[in-house]
Write an enzyme that holds these catalytic residues in place. Sequence first.
Site, PDB file in Angstrom:
ATOM      1  N   LYS A 114       0.840  -1.210   0.000  1.00  0.00           N
ATOM      2  CA  LYS A 114       0.000   0.000   0.000  1.00  0.00           C
ATOM      3  C   LYS A 114       0.873   1.258   0.000  1.00  0.00           C
ATOM      4  CE  LYS A 114      -3.845   0.721   2.201  1.00  0.00           C
ATOM      5  NZ  LYS A 114      -5.277   0.591   2.349  1.00  0.00           N
ATOM      6  N   LYS A 193      17.599  -5.744   0.741  1.00  0.00           N
ATOM      7  CA  LYS A 193      17.247  -7.163   0.553  1.00  0.00           C
ATOM      8  C   LYS A 193      17.119  -7.472  -0.946  1.00  0.00           C
ATOM      9  CE  LYS A 193      13.428 -10.196   0.538  1.00  0.00           C
ATOM     10  NZ  LYS A 193      12.099 -10.269   0.071  1.00  0.00           N
ATOM     11  N   LYS A 196      13.018  -9.583  -6.408  1.00  0.00           N
ATOM     12  CA  LYS A 196      12.634  -9.270  -7.791  1.00  0.00           C
ATOM     13  C   LYS A 196      11.936  -7.915  -7.839  1.00  0.00           C
ATOM     14  CE  LYS A 196       9.866 -13.239  -7.134  1.00  0.00           C
ATOM     15  NZ  LYS A 196      10.190 -14.629  -6.969  1.00  0.00           N
TER      16      LYS A 196
HETATM   17  P1  ADP Z   1      11.125 -11.989  -3.940  1.00  0.00           P
HETATM   18  O1  ADP Z   1      11.296 -11.132  -2.709  1.00  0.00           O
HETATM   19  O2  ADP Z   1      12.245 -11.836  -4.890  1.00  0.00           O
HETATM   20  O3  ADP Z   1       9.762 -11.801  -4.583  1.00  0.00           O
HETATM   21  P2  ADP Z   1      10.019 -14.486  -3.028  1.00  0.00           P
HETATM   22  O4  ADP Z   1       9.047 -13.717  -2.187  1.00  0.00           O
HETATM   23  O5  ADP Z   1       9.474 -15.196  -4.209  1.00  0.00           O
HETATM   24  O6  ADP Z   1      11.194 -13.507  -3.456  1.00  0.00           O
HETATM   25  O7  ADP Z   1      10.796 -15.509  -2.095  1.00  0.00           O
HETATM   26  C1  ADP Z   1      10.826 -16.898  -2.189  1.00  0.00           C
HETATM   27  C2  ADP Z   1      11.560 -17.432  -0.968  1.00  0.00           C
HETATM   28  O8  ADP Z   1      12.886 -16.913  -0.940  1.00  0.00           O
HETATM   29  C3  ADP Z   1      10.919 -17.017   0.363  1.00  0.00           C
HETATM   30  O9  ADP Z   1      11.042 -18.048   1.315  1.00  0.00           O
HETATM   31  C4  ADP Z   1      11.724 -15.815   0.772  1.00  0.00           C
HETATM   32  O10 ADP Z   1      11.710 -15.602   2.161  1.00  0.00           O
HETATM   33  C5  ADP Z   1      13.116 -16.192   0.268  1.00  0.00           C
HETATM   34  N1  ADP Z   1      13.880 -14.984  -0.079  1.00  0.00           N
HETATM   35  C6  ADP Z   1      13.646 -14.130  -1.112  1.00  0.00           C
HETATM   36  N2  ADP Z   1      14.546 -13.135  -1.130  1.00  0.00           N
HETATM   37  C7  ADP Z   1      15.371 -13.347  -0.075  1.00  0.00           C
HETATM   38  C8  ADP Z   1      16.515 -12.672   0.434  1.00  0.00           C
HETATM   39  N3  ADP Z   1      16.988 -11.579  -0.153  1.00  0.00           N
HETATM   40  N4  ADP Z   1      17.123 -13.178   1.532  1.00  0.00           N
HETATM   41  C9  ADP Z   1      16.665 -14.294   2.143  1.00  0.00           C
HETATM   42  N5  ADP Z   1      15.598 -14.994   1.693  1.00  0.00           N
HETATM   43  C10 ADP Z   1      14.949 -14.534   0.608  1.00  0.00           C
END
Ligand code: ADP
Length: 330
Positions: A114, A193, A196
Site C-alpha cells: 500500500k 534485501k 525481484k
Molecule cells: P522476492 O522477494 O524476490 O519476490 P520471493 O518472495 O518469491 O522472493 O521468495 C521466495 C523465498 O525466498 C521465500 O522463502 C523468501 O523468504 C526467500 N527470499 C527471497 N529473497 C530473499 C533474500 N533476499 N534473503 C533471504 N531470503 C529470501
Amino acid sequence: MANKRILSGVQPSGRIHLGNYLGAIKQHIELQRDHEAFLFIADLHALTTIRDPKLMKELTLELTKAYLAFGLDPKKTVFFKQSDISEHSELCWIFDCITTMPFLERAHAWKDAKAKGKKQETVGLFNYPILQAADILLYSPDLVPVGKDQKQHIEMTRDIAVSFNNTYGETFKLPEEYIKKEVEVVPGTDGQKMSKSYGNTIDIFATEKELKKQIMTIVTDSTALEKPKDAKTCNVYKIYKLLASPDETAELKSKYEAGGFGYGDAKKLLLEKILTYFAEARVKYQELKHDEKQIHQILEDGASKAKKIAGAKLEEVKNKLGLNLRDNKR
Ligand code: ADP
Ligand code: TRP
C-alpha cells in the site's frame, strides 16, 4: 520416531535469484534428506502479480527446473503445483470466514504494498496470508523453511490455526518457521534485501554475460584502488561470503585490507565464485530444457500424492464445520 515434516512454497513470479536460493531453496533441498518434505510452486499466489498466461507457464517451468537442477529428489519429496490441488483454495475460503479484516491489515507485506503504491490493491493481495495459511495447514508440517520476510506469514498461520481450533476443536497442528540466521536477508546489488520487486537481483540461471552485468552493478563506495578497504561494509564481500569457504572469505578480506585491490577485482572473483558454485546446477538446468515431458510427469505425480493428504484434511475440516451431512460424529 517418524521424520519431521517440512513444507514450503515459492512463487513463480520472476527469475530465480541468489536470495531465493540461499534464503530458502537451499534449505529445502538440504532438509529433504532427513525430513518428509512437501515443496510446491505457489502459482495461485503468483496470480497477484503475473497477468500474462504465457509468462506464468514459462516461470512455472523455470522454477520447476531450478528445483530439480538444485537437487530436489521427486522420489523422496512431494513436489507439486499449488493450483493442481483445489483444496488450497477451498480451505482459504473457510479461513476467510473466521478471519477479520483488521487482522489482515496488520500484514507487513500488505502495508508495504500500500505504501509503495506499485502493486494493485486486489482482494487476492490482501488475502495472500490466508491462502498461505491454507497451503501450510492442509499438510500439518512441523517446520516451514523460509527467508525472514515470511516470518509474519507463519505467525499469522498459527493465529488462524488457533482460532479455528478454538472454535471447532483441535484440528490443525501449529507449524514453526525455520529461518537460517546467516542467510535470513541476502543483500541485493544495491545493498537492500535482494528481491525481484527491487530490481537488484543476481539471477542464478542467467547467461554468463547477464550475470556479469548484474554483478558489475553492485554498489560500492568510492575508496581508491590502492587504498585499504573495509570488507565488512562492502556488498560484493557480503555476497561472496555466503558462497565461499571460510578460508576463501578470509583471503578476500586480507586482499581488501592490503590495498591495491579494487572493487572491480572483487566483482570478478564473485562472478567466478558464482559460476563454480552453481556449475552443476546450471548444466542440469540446461539439460532439463529439453525434457518438459518429464517435468510435467513429476508435477502430476507430486499432485496426486499431495491431493491424498490435502483431501483427507479438508474432509476432516468439513466434518467439523457441519458441511458433511452424512458425517454423524457431531
Ligand atoms: P522476492 O522477494 O524476490 O519476490 P520471493 O518472495 O518469491 O522472493 O521468495 C521466495 C523465498 O525466498 C521465500 O522463502 C523468501 O523468504 C526467500 N527470499 C527471497 N529473497 C530473499 C533474500 N533476499 N534473503 C533471504 N531470503 C529470501
Ligand atoms: N509467500 C511465500 C513467498 O512469497 C510463498 C508461499 C506461498 C509459501 N505459500 C507458502 C511459503 C507456504 C511457505 C509456505 O515466498
